[in-house]
Write a protein that holds these residues in place. Structure first.
Motif, PDB file in Angstrom:
ATOM      1  N   PRO A   1      -4.750  -3.863  -9.845  1.00  0.00           N
ATOM      2  CA  PRO A   1      -4.317  -2.606 -10.463  1.00  0.00           C
ATOM      3  C   PRO A   1      -4.605  -2.535 -11.962  1.00  0.00           C
ATOM      4  O   PRO A   1      -4.659  -1.455 -12.533  1.00  0.00           O
ATOM      5  CB  PRO A   1      -2.800  -2.587 -10.205  1.00  0.00           C
TER       6      PRO A   1
ATOM      7  N   GLY B   1       3.237   4.475 -10.112  1.00  0.00           N
ATOM      8  CA  GLY B   1       3.302   5.604  -9.198  1.00  0.00           C
ATOM      9  C   GLY B   1       4.688   5.772  -8.595  1.00  0.00           C
ATOM     10  O   GLY B   1       5.496   4.843  -8.535  1.00  0.00           O
TER      11      GLY B   1
ATOM     12  N   ALA C   1       1.949  -3.076 -13.805  1.00  0.00           N
ATOM     13  CA  ALA C   1       2.310  -2.779 -12.422  1.00  0.00           C
ATOM     14  C   ALA C   1       2.194  -1.285 -12.174  1.00  0.00           C
ATOM     15  O   ALA C   1       2.443  -0.469 -13.070  1.00  0.00           O
ATOM     16  CB  ALA C   1       3.735  -3.248 -12.152  1.00  0.00           C
ATOM     17  N   PRO C   2       1.776  -0.891 -10.984  1.00  0.00           N
ATOM     18  CA  PRO C   2       1.603   0.543 -10.698  1.00  0.00           C
ATOM     19  C   PRO C   2       2.838   1.345 -11.042  1.00  0.00           C
ATOM     20  O   PRO C   2       3.964   0.961 -10.725  1.00  0.00           O
ATOM     21  CB  PRO C   2       1.332   0.561  -9.188  1.00  0.00           C
TER      22      PRO C   2
ATOM     23  N   ASP D   1      -3.116   1.810  -5.797  1.00  0.00           N
ATOM     24  CA  ASP D   1      -1.741   2.014  -5.348  1.00  0.00           C
ATOM     25  C   ASP D   1      -1.659   3.153  -4.332  1.00  0.00           C
ATOM     26  O   ASP D   1      -0.817   4.040  -4.436  1.00  0.00           O
ATOM     27  CB  ASP D   1      -0.822   2.301  -6.546  1.00  0.00           C
ATOM     28  N   ARG D   2      -2.557   3.097  -3.355  1.00  0.00           N
ATOM     29  CA  ARG D   2      -2.569   4.101  -2.301  1.00  0.00           C
ATOM     30  C   ARG D   2      -2.733   3.421  -0.945  1.00  0.00           C
ATOM     31  O   ARG D   2      -3.490   2.458  -0.809  1.00  0.00           O
ATOM     32  CB  ARG D   2      -3.729   5.102  -2.476  1.00  0.00           C
TER      33      ARG D   2
ATOM     34  N   THR E   1      -2.699   3.915 -11.577  1.00  0.00           N
ATOM     35  CA  THR E   1      -2.690   2.564 -12.118  1.00  0.00           C
ATOM     36  C   THR E   1      -3.542   2.520 -13.385  1.00  0.00           C
ATOM     37  O   THR E   1      -4.359   3.424 -13.626  1.00  0.00           O
ATOM     38  CB  THR E   1      -3.263   1.564 -11.106  1.00  0.00           C
TER      39      THR E   1
ATOM     40  N   GLN F   1      -0.281   0.181   0.472  1.00  0.00           N
ATOM     41  CA  GLN F   1      -0.723   0.242  -0.915  1.00  0.00           C
ATOM     42  C   GLN F   1      -0.757  -1.127  -1.591  1.00  0.00           C
ATOM     43  O   GLN F   1      -1.414  -1.294  -2.626  1.00  0.00           O
ATOM     44  CB  GLN F   1       0.145   1.210  -1.727  1.00  0.00           C
ATOM     45  N   ASP F   2      -0.088  -2.119  -1.037  1.00  0.00           N
ATOM     46  CA  ASP F   2      -0.149  -3.460  -1.606  1.00  0.00           C
ATOM     47  C   ASP F   2      -1.283  -4.287  -1.014  1.00  0.00           C
ATOM     48  O   ASP F   2      -1.396  -5.485  -1.282  1.00  0.00           O
ATOM     49  CB  ASP F   2       1.185  -4.190  -1.415  1.00  0.00           C
TER      50      ASP F   2
ATOM     51  N   ARG G   1       1.808   8.483  -2.345  1.00  0.00           N
ATOM     52  CA  ARG G   1       2.068   8.039  -3.712  1.00  0.00           C
ATOM     53  C   ARG G   1       1.427   8.990  -4.717  1.00  0.00           C
ATOM     54  O   ARG G   1       0.396   9.614  -4.453  1.00  0.00           O
ATOM     55  CB  ARG G   1       1.493   6.638  -3.936  1.00  0.00           C
TER      56      ARG G   1
ATOM     57  N   ARG H   1      -5.149  -1.824  -3.400  1.00  0.00           N
ATOM     58  CA  ARG H   1      -4.491  -2.549  -4.482  1.00  0.00           C
ATOM     59  C   ARG H   1      -4.876  -1.979  -5.837  1.00  0.00           C
ATOM     60  O   ARG H   1      -4.032  -1.898  -6.750  1.00  0.00           O
ATOM     61  CB  ARG H   1      -4.838  -4.032  -4.412  1.00  0.00           C
TER      62      ARG H   1
END
Length: 514
Positions: free
Chosen positions: A170, A222, A219-220, A434-435, A478, A451-452, A474, A431
């Motif tokens: 990300p 979103g 970190a994302p 974040d989707r 990112t 998303q992870d 989301r 990753r």
């Protein structure tokens, strides 16, 4: 040790810092131990790639590679880079042999040359170990753009999805993941063989701390935007059949048959690339009427891959039908497959090889970001080959996509190499951005990726599959979605330019002898 090394006069510490460390020969061929190490390095890198995905083999391979090029002059680095590149790309591109042997040979030569060129950029002879990972980052950046818009298969970062370095995706995308994995391996070699161990240890510790802090802070950001009850459909069928020879009607019928078992309460149904083949626009065709009836029956948005043939061209599109059966939106593939969906300089290449049988018509390139506005929400789309290019996925997400759809078709290939690599690319895009990612393929692999980067569901090859799940929608971007590859490329360029810049400054300030 060579005779030159035995008879060389003693050197001071600073002279030793400036001189090659281990090999002072001027010939083209490095010592046989180095050649074996180069082959081993490439094999270790290949072992980290999907479908094997042993992530720890990549840092090990770079560690061996860094030792192998340490102290070599540019000619020997060029040869050793070619050896390592052949060992890496030979097995990981072997799936191309069944598809087009001459194409495999040409691509292999090109990729090996690029790998050898990357080793020219490194300067480990001056104990600057970080130039090796920087050169590999530059190599991946070039491969994703050259030739003909790029061919990043395999991508070094795609073997890292189950390892610790993927956490940086990300922040800096696949290039940062590649740089960290390669940097870890090169740092191990530096700690073992260089004389400046304390300085190297301090630098590694500093970079590790800065990297960890950067990953944590980036970190994302979103926010959840609801949920989507989605199903992805795989019709199954034989593999190893090129698209131009596939029975389009049989592919469509298998998808309708599997779709008879769709569960109730769905918001979205995704069909693969090339689910429907028609002549001219899909609107007002019988196939469109049948998909419309399916959408009305299920009460959900249906997105299907459509191939629209024209006299000398064709269009590769993802078309969305609403729950009421109306066609709402469409996206046409922008990043086409060279020698798969079009032939660059067709007249020239057709004189060199019979390409017409495999690619009789060129695909018309689409425009704009892949975004479908539907009752299920704004859906980001990348079609097949585009999943390997982060810029296409970034365009879809920055345009508003809350989930990423990947209709694809890997039925032309007999092995699992390409389908597994596509799933890895989908996981990397998840990753980075974040989707959640939904991937549908007519013969596999069909997959649902969160998303992870974790896989919520994946089908087998060739078999009919129906996967469904409730996935998160989301919003937000990112750091990588905002900046792309530029920051990582600037860092890599700075690392590679630091050595010649320092050398130039040293020469300018050298006292003039009288």
């Amino acid at each position: 040790m060579s005779e030159a090394e035995w008879t060389a006069p003693p050197v001071t510490w600073r002279a030793r810092e400036r001189a090659p460390a281990l090999d002072v020969r001027d010939g083209w061929l490095p010592a046989w131990r180095r050649v074996i190490a180069g082959m081993a390095a490439g094999a270790l890198l290949a072992g980290s790639m999907p479908p094997r995905s042993a992530w720890y083999l990549a840092p090990a391979g770079v560690a061996v590679l860094s030792w192998a090029v340490l102290g070599l002059r540019w000619r020997q680095r060029l040869v050793l880079g070619a050896v390592a590149g052949l060992s890496f790309f030979g097995p990981t591109l072997s799936w191309l042999i069944d598809f087009h042997p001459a194409g495999f040979a040409a691509l292999l030569v090109l990729e090996v040359a690029l790998f050898a060129g990357a080793m020219l950029l490194a300067d480990p002879a001056r104990q600057r170990w970080w130039t090796v990972p920087a050169a590999l980052v530059a190599l991946e950046a070039v491969r994703s753009r050259f030739p003909f818009g790029g061919f990043p298969l395999p991508g070094m970062a795609l073997g890292q999805l189950d390892g610790p370095f993927a956490a940086a995706a990300p922040l800096g995308g696949s290039l940062l993941v590649t740089g960290l994995a390669a940097g870890a391996g090169a740092a191990v070699t530096a700690l073992v063989v260089t004389e400046q161990r304390i300085r190297t240890l301090v630098l590694v510790a500093t970079l590790t701390a800065v990297g960890a802090a950067g990953v944590t802070l980036a970190a994302p950001d979103g926010a959840p935007a609801g949920q989507l009850r989605a199903a992805v459909v795989q019709g199954g069928g034989p593999r190893g059949i090129p698209a131009v020879r596939a029975d389009e009607q049989a592919v469509t019928e298998r998808l309708f048959e599997v779709s008879n078992d769709l569960p109730p309460g769905l918001d979205l149904v995704l069909w693969p690339e090339s689910s429907i083949g028609v002549t001219g626009p899909v609107t007002d065709t019988s196939e469109a009427d049948r998909v419309a009836a399916l959408a009305r029956r299920v009460g959900a948005t249906v997105v299907a891959g459509v191939t629209e043939s024209e006299s000398a061209t064709f269009r590769n599109a993802a078309v969305a039908w609403g729950p009421d059966g109306r066609i709402l939106d469409r996206y046409e593939k922008v990043h086409r497959v060279p020698f798969g969906e079009y032939i660059p300089a067709r007249g020239l290449f057709e004189q060199l090889s019979d390409m017409t049988a495999l690619v009789p018509r060129d695909a018309v390139p689409g425009r704009g970001p892949g975004l479908l506005e539907t009752p299920a929400g704004p859906l980001g789309v990348v079609i097949s080959f585009e999943v390997f290019f982060s810029d296409r996925a970034r365009a879809a997400v920055t345009a508003g996509g809350r989930v990423l759809l990947v209709p694809t078709n890997a039925a032309s290939y007999t092995t699992e190499e390409v389908p597994a690599t596509e799933v890895a690319a989908a996981r990397m895009r998840a990753r980075e951005l974040d989707r959640a990612v939904l991937q549908a393929a007519p013969t596999g692999y069909t997959a649902i990726v969160l998303q992870d980067g974790s896989i919520a569901g994946q089908g087998d090859l060739s078999t009919p599959e129906l996967l469904s799940a409730t996935i998160p929608l989301r919003t937000g971007l990112t750091p990588y979605a905002r900046t792309g590859d530029l920051p990582v490329l600037l860092v890599a360029a700075s690392a590679l330019c630091a050595v010649p810049t320092r050398r130039l400054l040293h020469r300018r300030h050298r006292p003039t002898e009288v």
